[in-house]
Design an enzyme around this catalytic site. Structure first.
Site, PDB file in Angstrom:
ATOM      1  N   MET A  14       0.829  -1.214   0.000  1.00 55.99           N
ATOM      2  CA  MET A  14       0.000   0.000   0.000  1.00 55.99           C
ATOM      3  C   MET A  14       0.860   1.260   0.000  1.00 55.99           C
ATOM      4  SD  MET A  14      -3.252  -0.560  -0.162  1.00 55.99           S
ATOM      5  CE  MET A  14      -4.097   0.858   0.526  1.00 55.99           C
ATOM      6  N   ASN A  34      11.226   3.251   5.329  1.00 55.81           N
ATOM      7  CA  ASN A  34      10.665   1.994   5.820  1.00 55.81           C
ATOM      8  C   ASN A  34      11.559   1.485   6.941  1.00 55.81           C
ATOM      9  OD1 ASN A  34       8.525  -0.122   5.174  1.00 55.81           O
ATOM     10  ND2 ASN A  34      10.379  -1.374   5.303  1.00 55.81           N
ATOM     11  N   ARG A  35      10.944   0.817   7.926  1.00 57.01           N
ATOM     12  CA  ARG A  35      11.720   0.339   9.087  1.00 57.01           C
ATOM     13  C   ARG A  35      12.921  -0.505   8.647  1.00 57.01           C
ATOM     14  NH1 ARG A  35       8.708  -3.669  13.168  1.00 57.01           N
ATOM     15  NH2 ARG A  35       8.461  -4.746  11.169  1.00 57.01           N
ATOM     16  N   ASN A 103      -5.593   1.164   8.200  1.00 60.10           N
ATOM     17  CA  ASN A 103      -6.965   0.833   8.575  1.00 60.10           C
ATOM     18  C   ASN A 103      -7.123   0.864  10.090  1.00 60.10           C
ATOM     19  OD1 ASN A 103      -8.680   0.538   6.460  1.00 60.10           O
ATOM     20  ND2 ASN A 103      -8.238  -1.633   6.128  1.00 60.10           N
ATOM     21  N   SER A 129      -9.424   3.835   0.658  1.00 56.92           N
ATOM     22  CA  SER A 129     -10.073   2.636   0.118  1.00 56.92           C
ATOM     23  C   SER A 129      -9.672   2.405  -1.326  1.00 56.92           C
ATOM     24  CB  SER A 129     -11.585   2.776   0.195  1.00 56.92           C
ATOM     25  OG  SER A 129     -12.180   1.640  -0.384  1.00 56.92           O
ATOM     26  N   LYS A 183     -14.655   5.456   6.955  1.00 61.83           N
ATOM     27  CA  LYS A 183     -14.028   4.336   6.226  1.00 61.83           C
ATOM     28  C   LYS A 183     -14.534   3.000   6.803  1.00 61.83           C
ATOM     29  CE  LYS A 183     -10.944   2.000   3.728  1.00 61.83           C
ATOM     30  NZ  LYS A 183     -10.683   0.732   4.313  1.00 61.83           N
ATOM     31  N   HIS A 186     -17.923   2.440   5.448  1.00 62.60           N
ATOM     32  CA  HIS A 186     -17.751   2.053   4.037  1.00 62.60           C
ATOM     33  C   HIS A 186     -17.503   0.542   3.947  1.00 62.60           C
ATOM     34  CE1 HIS A 186     -15.015   0.785   0.847  1.00 62.60           C
ATOM     35  NE2 HIS A 186     -15.633   1.640   0.055  1.00 62.60           N
ATOM     36  N   ASN A 187     -16.583   0.050   4.770  1.00 62.88           N
ATOM     37  CA  ASN A 187     -16.262  -1.380   4.716  1.00 62.88           C
ATOM     38  C   ASN A 187     -17.451  -2.233   5.154  1.00 62.88           C
ATOM     39  OD1 ASN A 187     -13.755  -0.312   4.143  1.00 62.88           O
ATOM     40  ND2 ASN A 187     -12.663  -1.872   5.295  1.00 62.88           N
ATOM     41  N   GLU A 190     -19.744  -2.456   2.381  1.00 66.87           N
ATOM     42  CA  GLU A 190     -19.128  -3.384   1.402  1.00 66.87           C
ATOM     43  C   GLU A 190     -19.471  -4.844   1.775  1.00 66.87           C
ATOM     44  OE1 GLU A 190     -14.868  -2.511   0.768  1.00 66.87           O
ATOM     45  OE2 GLU A 190     -14.514  -4.645   1.089  1.00 66.87           O
ATOM     46  N   LYS A 261     -11.361  -9.256   7.911  1.00 64.43           N
ATOM     47  CA  LYS A 261     -10.235  -8.628   8.621  1.00 64.43           C
ATOM     48  C   LYS A 261     -10.704  -7.794   9.806  1.00 64.43           C
ATOM     49  CE  LYS A 261      -6.435  -8.545   5.379  1.00 64.43           C
ATOM     50  NZ  LYS A 261      -5.631  -7.681   4.511  1.00 64.43           N
ATOM     51  N   ARG A 288     -20.460 -14.546   7.213  1.00 67.43           N
ATOM     52  CA  ARG A 288     -19.058 -14.956   7.043  1.00 67.43           C
ATOM     53  C   ARG A 288     -18.627 -15.822   8.228  1.00 67.43           C
ATOM     54  NH1 ARG A 288     -15.337 -10.091   4.503  1.00 67.43           N
ATOM     55  NH2 ARG A 288     -16.868  -9.251   3.058  1.00 67.43           N
TER      56      ARG A 288
HETATM   57  N1  LIG Z   1      -3.521  -4.185   1.532  1.00 66.90           N
HETATM   58  C1  LIG Z   1      -4.654  -3.538   1.243  1.00 66.90           C
HETATM   59  O1  LIG Z   1      -5.370  -3.813   0.267  1.00 66.90           O
HETATM   60  C2  LIG Z   1      -5.102  -2.406   2.120  1.00 66.90           C
HETATM   61  C3  LIG Z   1      -6.213  -1.656   1.767  1.00 66.90           C
HETATM   62  C4  LIG Z   1      -6.581  -0.577   2.526  1.00 66.90           C
HETATM   63  C5  LIG Z   1      -5.847  -0.258   3.643  1.00 66.90           C
HETATM   64  N2  LIG Z   1      -4.771  -1.009   4.004  1.00 66.90           N
HETATM   65  C6  LIG Z   1      -4.031  -0.622   5.194  1.00 66.90           C
HETATM   66  O2  LIG Z   1      -2.822   0.012   4.796  1.00 66.90           O
HETATM   67  C7  LIG Z   1      -1.785  -0.246   5.765  1.00 66.90           C
HETATM   68  C8  LIG Z   1      -0.592  -0.843   5.058  1.00 66.90           C
HETATM   69  O3  LIG Z   1      -0.989  -2.064   4.442  1.00 66.90           O
HETATM   70  P1  LIG Z   1       0.055  -3.001   3.662  1.00 66.90           P
HETATM   71  O4  LIG Z   1      -0.723  -4.188   3.226  1.00 66.90           O
HETATM   72  O5  LIG Z   1       0.796  -2.208   2.665  1.00 66.90           O
HETATM   73  O6  LIG Z   1       1.155  -3.346   4.771  1.00 66.90           O
HETATM   74  P2  LIG Z   1       1.060  -4.329   6.061  1.00 66.90           P
HETATM   75  O7  LIG Z   1       1.389  -5.703   5.623  1.00 66.90           O
HETATM   76  O8  LIG Z   1      -0.196  -4.097   6.793  1.00 66.90           O
HETATM   77  O9  LIG Z   1       2.276  -3.779   6.953  1.00 66.90           O
HETATM   78  C9  LIG Z   1       3.625  -3.931   6.572  1.00 66.90           C
HETATM   79  C10 LIG Z   1       4.360  -2.628   6.741  1.00 66.90           C
HETATM   80  O10 LIG Z   1       4.279  -2.175   8.095  1.00 66.90           O
HETATM   81  C11 LIG Z   1       5.609  -1.933   8.584  1.00 66.90           C
HETATM   82  N3  LIG Z   1       5.643  -2.115  10.037  1.00 66.90           N
HETATM   83  C12 LIG Z   1       5.034  -3.077  10.763  1.00 66.90           C
HETATM   84  N4  LIG Z   1       5.286  -2.901  12.074  1.00 66.90           N
HETATM   85  C13 LIG Z   1       6.060  -1.790  12.177  1.00 66.90           C
HETATM   86  C14 LIG Z   1       6.650  -1.103  13.270  1.00 66.90           C
HETATM   87  N5  LIG Z   1       6.485  -1.527  14.521  1.00 66.90           N
HETATM   88  N6  LIG Z   1       7.382   0.007  13.004  1.00 66.90           N
HETATM   89  C15 LIG Z   1       7.572   0.432  11.735  1.00 66.90           C
HETATM   90  N7  LIG Z   1       7.033  -0.179  10.652  1.00 66.90           N
HETATM   91  C16 LIG Z   1       6.291  -1.280  10.885  1.00 66.90           C
HETATM   92  C17 LIG Z   1       6.449  -2.914   7.842  1.00 66.90           C
HETATM   93  O11 LIG Z   1       7.805  -2.591   7.906  1.00 66.90           O
HETATM   94  P3  LIG Z   1       8.931  -3.719   7.655  1.00 66.90           P
HETATM   95  O12 LIG Z   1       9.097  -3.792   6.164  1.00 66.90           O
HETATM   96  O13 LIG Z   1      10.142  -3.192   8.337  1.00 66.90           O
HETATM   97  O14 LIG Z   1       8.447  -4.988   8.244  1.00 66.90           O
HETATM   98  C18 LIG Z   1       5.851  -2.792   6.454  1.00 66.90           C
HETATM   99  O15 LIG Z   1       6.297  -1.631   5.796  1.00 66.90           O
HETATM  100  C19 LIG Z   1      -2.426  -1.170   6.807  1.00 66.90           C
HETATM  101  O16 LIG Z   1      -2.902  -0.407   7.876  1.00 66.90           O
HETATM  102  C20 LIG Z   1      -3.586  -1.783   6.073  1.00 66.90           C
HETATM  103  O17 LIG Z   1      -4.616  -2.188   6.941  1.00 66.90           O
HETATM  104  C21 LIG Z   1      -4.385  -2.059   3.261  1.00 66.90           C
END
Ligand SMILES: NC(=O)c1ccc[n+]([C@@H]2O[C@H](COP(=O)([O-])OP(=O)(O)OC[C@H]3O[C@@H](n4cnc5c(N)ncnc54)[C@H](OP(=O)(O)O)[C@@H]3O)[C@@H](O)[C@H]2O)c1
Length: 480
Positions: A14, A34-35, A103, A129, A183, A186-187, A190, A261, A288
């Site tokens: 994302m 990024n971490r 989220n 979203s 949001k 919205h979900n 959905e 989720k 579900r």
């Molecule tokens: N995927 C989707 O379709 C979607 C849709 C809408 C919203 N979202 C929301 O968008 C956000 C990101 O989603 P994603 O799927 O891209 O990633 P994710 O898998 O939810 O999270 C991974 C990311 O979080 C970082 N992270 C985790 N713990 C951390 C910490 N303690 N300190 C610093 N960084 C940390 C990770 O860094 P490292 O690389 O160092 O591990 C990595 O960059 C989430 O909140 C998710 O719910 C996702």
């Protein structure tokens, strides 16, 4: 170095897509952090055209941003978000803006906004979203936070949002947690929309014997009319897909246990505490859950259903009934969702423009649909509309569709086909329009066992009946 006007922290799918989207828009220069270093290196190496400014510490990240510094956090929601906020607060200054685009559960956003505000830094919880594709090409964005942060953030978010009929799909929803609240709903909507479509598919398949690909044709046709939406469109595509390995329709090969989720559950939990009946969303969430208990379903498979096979005499007429039932139930699900937003705004003191919310959902997000224009029209007609379903357009649609809706729910019940979202929506509709409800009896029962008192239809005051002894000697007491 003071070159980037926006930064992104968290470069998983994302975050990296959102960073690429930001970088592709005129006027934006994007700092990324990024971490763990690998994701940053990979993103910068794979997308030299984006001109990212990579940072490998929070200090470097802060130094690369022009003021007011603005950073969007896209990390794993929960502890990850708190950890990043703690670090950013150390290197940012009053007036800077931290945006959580993950989220988050809105009470967490309210808590975080309050804590960050005490440092003088702005905190914005923004619902985003549209999944990975939306993040890259244009999501629907629901930001909360202060008016001050919207001045800087608004143009940036408008530059990356999806566009519907020339308008960017982003608006300042309201203060602190309002964006994440909207949001969440919205979900929830959905969930209801998906469940209703799934019920329609199941009824058509079991009632007419049509194959998934024939039903895909039905959905494709529906997508040309009032049901036109992204979810109907992808349903046709899913139903048309055959499994590469077995050649069977893919939908028959996929295990029938739906995942979640948690945002549906949040929507329902919040609605329960607000006293707002979102029965369509609740039934969709529970459907579900039910599907995901194979051990219970295995033992319950021996329970009897109706004796007769389900088969409809006129397939085309039945399909048209199902279409109308789907549209009517969908109106109720959205009406309930908007009711929850209205109730949330009253509870948390947010000023939310419901018409503007419906407009920013017209593109970029999962529930995008033509239908949302009708919702915007309804709120244009009457901004303080108490029940969306009663607006002119929707009331007319319900009037047209209710007979078909009832026939479908009756058919499903007689056939033993579960249609929790169709039938609960109809029950809500009938409850809402009822002149008198059996709630009067419930009040009597409550007064009987708990002296909870009741009100009367014919005079002011609060009353309690002395139920014990000779019940003919009931006594009404005005406790005021
Ligand atoms: N995927 C989707 O379709 C979607 C849709 C809408 C919203 N979202 C929301 O968008 C956000 C990101 O989603 P994603 O799927 O891209 O990633 P994710 O898998 O939810 O999270 C991974 C990311 O979080 C970082 N992270 C985790 N713990 C951390 C910490 N303690 N300190 C610093 N960084 C940390 C990770 O860094 P490292 O690389 O160092 O591990 C990595 O960059 C989430 O909140 C998710 O719910 C996702």
């Amino acid at each position: 170095m003071n070159a980037a006007n926006i930064g992104v922290v968290g470069l998983a799918v994302m975050g990296s897509n959102l960073a690429r989207n930001l970088a592709s828009r005129e006027g934006n220069t994007v700092a990324v952090y990024n971490r763990s270093r690998e994701k940053t290196d990979l993103l910068v190496a794979e997308h030299p055209e984006a001109g990212f400014i990579p940072a490998f510490s929070y200090e470097e990240f802060a130094a690369s941003l022009s003021k007011p510094r603005t950073a969007i956090i896209m990390v794993k929601a929960g502890r990850g978000t708190d950890a990043v906020i703690d670090e950013l607060v150390k290197v940012f200054e009053p007036g800077d803006i931290i945006v959580d685009g993950g989220n988050a559960y809105f009470p967490d956003t309210i808590r975080r906004e309050k804590a960050v505000r005490e440092t003088g830094i702005n905190f914005v919880g923004a619902g985003i979203s549209g999944g990975e594709e939306g993040a890259l090409n244009g999501p629907s964005i629901m930001p909360g936070g202060s008016d001050e942060s919207w001045v800087t953030l608004g143009p940036i978010l408008k530059s990356i949002a999806a566009v519907a009929e020339g308008e960017p799909c982003v608006t300042h929803i309201g203060h602190n947690g309002a964006g994440h609240f909207v949001k969440m709903v919205h979900n929830g909507i959905e969930y209801a929309d998906m469940q209703l479509i799934a019920e329609a598919y199941d009824l058509i398949r079991r009632g007419t014997g049509k194959t998934p690909s024939e039903i895909a044709d039905v959905f494709e046709e529906w997508n040309k009319g009032e049901l036109e939406s992204y979810l109907i469109e992808i349903t046709a595509e899913v139903l048309r897909q055959n499994d590469a390995e077995t050649g069977k329709p893919l939908v028959d090969v996929i295990l029938d246990q739906a995942g979640a989720k948690g945002t549906g559950a949040w929507t329902v939990q919040t609605a329960l505490s607000l006293g707002t009946p979102v029965s369509g969303i609740a039934e969709a969430t529970f459907a579900r859950s039910l599907s995901s208990h194979p051990e219970q379903r295995a033992v319950a498979a021996t329970l009897p259903g109706p004796d007769e096979e389900f088969s409809v005499a006129d397939a085309d007429a039945f399909i048209e009934d199902v279409r109308q039932a789907l549209f009517a139930s969908k109106i109720i699900a959205y009406s309930q969702g908007f009711d929850e937003i209205r109730a949330g705004a009253a509870e948390y003191d947010w000023t939310i423009d419901l018409g503007a919310v419906s407009k920013i959902w017209r593109a970029g997000c999962i529930i995008r649909a033509q239908f949302l224009n009708r919702i915007a029209d309804a709120y244009d007609e009457q901004a303080d509309l108490p029940v969306l379903a009663t607006s002119t357009y929707f009331a007319e649609a319900l009037t047209r569709g209710q007979a078909a809706w009832r026939r479908v729910v009756v058919a499903a019940t007689q056939a033993g086909i579960p249609s929790p979202a169709f039938s609960s929506s109809l029950a809500y509709y009938d409850g809402l329009r009822a002149e008198r409800l059996p709630a009067a009896l419930v009040q009597g029962q409550r007064d009987f066992f708990g002296a909870h008192t009741y009100k009367r239809i014919d005079k002011e005051g609060t009353f309690h009946t002395l139920w014990s002894g000779d019940r003919s000697e009931i006594e009404a007491v005005d406790t005021h």
